[in-house]
Design a protein around this motif. Structure first.
Motif, PDB file in Angstrom:
ATOM      1  N   ARG A 213       0.856  -1.422  -0.210  1.00 39.97           N
ATOM      2  CA  ARG A 213      -0.086   0.260   0.600  1.00 39.97           C
ATOM      3  C   ARG A 213       0.765   1.573  -0.194  1.00 39.97           C
ATOM      4  N   LEU A 214       2.171   1.090   0.090  1.00 41.75           N
ATOM      5  CA  LEU A 214       3.084   2.291  -0.083  1.00 41.75           C
ATOM      6  C   LEU A 214       3.564   2.170  -1.458  1.00 41.75           C
ATOM      7  N   LYS A 215       3.965   4.271  -1.918  1.00 42.46           N
ATOM      8  CA  LYS A 215       3.973   4.331  -2.700  1.00 42.46           C
ATOM      9  C   LYS A 215       4.848   5.035  -2.914  1.00 42.46           C
ATOM     10  N   ALA A 216       6.413   5.619  -2.889  1.00 37.91           N
ATOM     11  CA  ALA A 216       7.448   6.455  -2.083  1.00 37.91           C
ATOM     12  C   ALA A 216       7.932   7.324  -3.745  1.00 37.91           C
ATOM     13  N   THR A 217       7.821   8.507  -4.128  1.00 39.63           N
ATOM     14  CA  THR A 217       7.858   9.451  -4.554  1.00 39.63           C
ATOM     15  C   THR A 217       9.255  10.357  -4.660  1.00 39.63           C
ATOM     16  N   LEU A 218       9.903  11.465  -5.630  1.00 35.99           N
ATOM     17  CA  LEU A 218      10.796  11.129  -5.285  1.00 35.99           C
ATOM     18  C   LEU A 218      10.941  12.522  -6.403  1.00 35.99           C
ATOM     19  N   THR A 219      11.376  14.266  -6.485  1.00 39.66           N
ATOM     20  CA  THR A 219      11.232  15.230  -6.753  1.00 39.66           C
ATOM     21  C   THR A 219      12.746  16.226  -6.550  1.00 39.66           C
ATOM     22  N   LYS A 220      13.254  17.020  -7.156  1.00 43.43           N
ATOM     23  CA  LYS A 220      14.415  17.095  -6.239  1.00 43.43           C
ATOM     24  C   LYS A 220      14.543  17.771  -5.422  1.00 43.43           C
ATOM     25  N   LYS A 221      13.363  18.453  -4.561  1.00 41.47           N
ATOM     26  CA  LYS A 221      13.005  18.900  -3.178  1.00 41.47           C
ATOM     27  C   LYS A 221      12.794  18.558  -1.868  1.00 41.47           C
ATOM     28  N   GLU A 222      12.356  17.160  -2.908  1.00 43.91           N
ATOM     29  CA  GLU A 222      11.028  16.401  -1.587  1.00 43.91           C
ATOM     30  C   GLU A 222      10.695  15.481  -1.956  1.00 43.91           C
ATOM     31  N   SER A 223      10.130  13.915  -0.833  1.00 39.92           N
ATOM     32  CA  SER A 223      10.156  12.268  -1.732  1.00 39.92           C
ATOM     33  C   SER A 223       8.081  13.079  -1.016  1.00 39.92           C
ATOM     34  N   PHE A 224       7.689  12.146  -1.345  1.00 38.09           N
ATOM     35  CA  PHE A 224       6.147  11.592  -0.731  1.00 38.09           C
ATOM     36  C   PHE A 224       6.205  10.406  -0.243  1.00 38.09           C
ATOM     37  N   LEU A 225       4.958   9.486   0.447  1.00 35.65           N
ATOM     38  CA  LEU A 225       4.910   8.062   0.912  1.00 35.65           C
ATOM     39  C   LEU A 225       3.498   8.526   0.970  1.00 35.65           C
ATOM     40  N   HIS A 226       3.417   8.252   0.230  1.00 35.35           N
ATOM     41  CA  HIS A 226       1.640   7.759  -0.076  1.00 35.35           C
ATOM     42  C   HIS A 226       1.326   6.291   0.205  1.00 35.35           C
ATOM     43  N   ILE A 227       0.435   6.405   0.384  1.00 33.90           N
ATOM     44  CA  ILE A 227      -0.238   5.062   1.853  1.00 33.90           C
ATOM     45  C   ILE A 227      -1.870   5.274   1.035  1.00 33.90           C
ATOM     46  N   THR A 228      -1.661   4.307   0.879  1.00 35.96           N
ATOM     47  CA  THR A 228      -3.229   4.136  -0.310  1.00 35.96           C
ATOM     48  C   THR A 228      -4.245   3.366   0.660  1.00 35.96           C
ATOM     49  N   ALA A 229      -5.370   3.175   1.028  1.00 36.76           N
ATOM     50  CA  ALA A 229      -6.711   1.871   1.184  1.00 36.76           C
ATOM     51  C   ALA A 229      -5.291   1.669   3.443  1.00 36.76           C
ATOM     52  N   PRO A 230      -5.025   2.625   3.941  1.00 39.26           N
ATOM     53  CA  PRO A 230      -4.278   2.015   5.307  1.00 39.26           C
ATOM     54  C   PRO A 230      -5.369   1.282   5.870  1.00 39.26           C
ATOM     55  N   LYS A 231      -4.365   0.092   6.233  1.00 36.33           N
ATOM     56  CA  LYS A 231      -5.078  -0.346   7.139  1.00 36.33           C
ATOM     57  C   LYS A 231      -3.869  -0.695   8.589  1.00 36.33           C
ATOM     58  N   PRO A 232      -5.282  -0.478   9.938  1.00 38.18           N
ATOM     59  CA  PRO A 232      -4.527  -0.823  11.172  1.00 38.18           C
ATOM     60  C   PRO A 232      -3.146  -0.821  11.469  1.00 38.18           C
ATOM     61  N   GLU A 233      -1.956  -2.187  10.477  1.00 37.60           N
ATOM     62  CA  GLU A 233      -1.138  -2.256  11.272  1.00 37.60           C
ATOM     63  C   GLU A 233      -0.240  -1.956  10.616  1.00 37.60           C
ATOM     64  N   ASP A 234      -0.346  -0.758   9.408  1.00 38.94           N
ATOM     65  CA  ASP A 234       0.188   0.241   8.661  1.00 38.94           C
ATOM     66  C   ASP A 234       0.876   1.301  10.123  1.00 38.94           C
ATOM     67  N   SER A 235       0.030   1.495  10.827  1.00 34.68           N
ATOM     68  CA  SER A 235       0.577   2.737  12.296  1.00 34.68           C
ATOM     69  C   SER A 235       1.646   2.224  12.735  1.00 34.68           C
ATOM     70  N   ALA A 236       2.481   3.519  12.705  1.00 29.78           N
ATOM     71  CA  ALA A 236       4.485   2.957  12.942  1.00 29.78           C
ATOM     72  C   ALA A 236       4.519   4.292  12.698  1.00 29.78           C
TER      73      ALA A 236
END
Lengths: 110, 114
Positions: A61-84
């Motif tokens: 459910r995780l997708k990481a992206t990168l630009t020249k100044k930042e990165s995003f961690l996208h979480i799609t339809a998260p579940k309780p076990e993604d808590s961290a």
């Protein structure tokens, strides 16, 4: 000096509610950007490495992206076990160490 | 999972006493690291090693020393512990990656200095 800033500090989601975590960085040259997951009382667990702007990586459910100044961690339809806590770190081209952000604490409620 | 163990996992000690933390790896990786993790600071590098008997300082090395006499073991010593060294300590090892080294972390040691 390398700087890594993560936002938000904490994020609460309902199960299934997609969102994104941000990692902004300031380095003279990026050698690699790393995402880790850390559960309470445990060591950081490696998730992804991104090397250049435009690169994307996915894992479940995780997708990481990168630009020249930042990165995003996208979480799609998260579940309780993604808590961290999710940590971002950068490795500068001329450096010899990782510089970590302070992390985003994610809570996913059922 | 990377084969990294840390010992002890928990320790309570008194100010002024020496403390040694051990990191053991079964991966035969060249690089090993010691970090501390504190609220408001994130993970900060204390010392690292790039081979047997080869070590260097990190960001927060004052008050700490390290030794590496074997590839698999990296020791962190607090010669005279202070309350400011109360923290969670993590060992990491690095494996060669495409363009940079990915670090894998151990389970941590929680140290309390009274």
């Amino acid at each position: 000096e390398d700087q890594v800033t993560q936002s938000p500090e904490a994020l609460r989601l309902q199960e299934g509610e997609s969102s994104s975590l941000n990692c902004s960085y300031t380095v003279s040259g990026l050698r690699g950007l790393f995402w880790y997951r850390q559960d309470p009382g445990k060591g950081p667990e490696f998730l992804f490495t991104l090397y250049s702007a435009g690169e994307e990586k996915e894992k479940e459910r995780l997708k990481a992206t990168l630009t020249k100044k930042e990165s995003f961690l996208h979480i799609t339809a998260p579940k309780p076990e993604d808590s961290a806590t999710y940590l971002c770190a950068v490795y500068e081209t001329s450096g010899s160490r990782l510089t970590f952000g302070e992390g985003t604490q994610l809570t996913v409620n059922p | 999972d990377a084969g990294i163990t840390q010992s002890p996992r928990h320790k309570v000690t008194e100010t002024g006493t020496p403390v040694t933390l051990r990191c053991h790896q079964t991966e035969n990786h060249r690089y090993m690291y010691w970090y501390r993790q504190d609220p408001g600071h994130g993970l900060r590098l204390i010392h690292y090693s790039y081979g047997v008997k080869d070590t260097d300082k990190g960001e927060v090395s004052d008050g700490y020393s390290v030794s590496r006499s074997k590839t698999e073991d990296f020791l962190l010593t607090l010669e005279s512990a202070t309350s400011s060294q109360t923290s969670v300590y993590f060992c990491a090892i690095s494996a060669p990656g495409k363009l940079s080294d990915t670090q894998y972390f151990g389970p941590g040691t929680r140290l309390t200095v009274l």
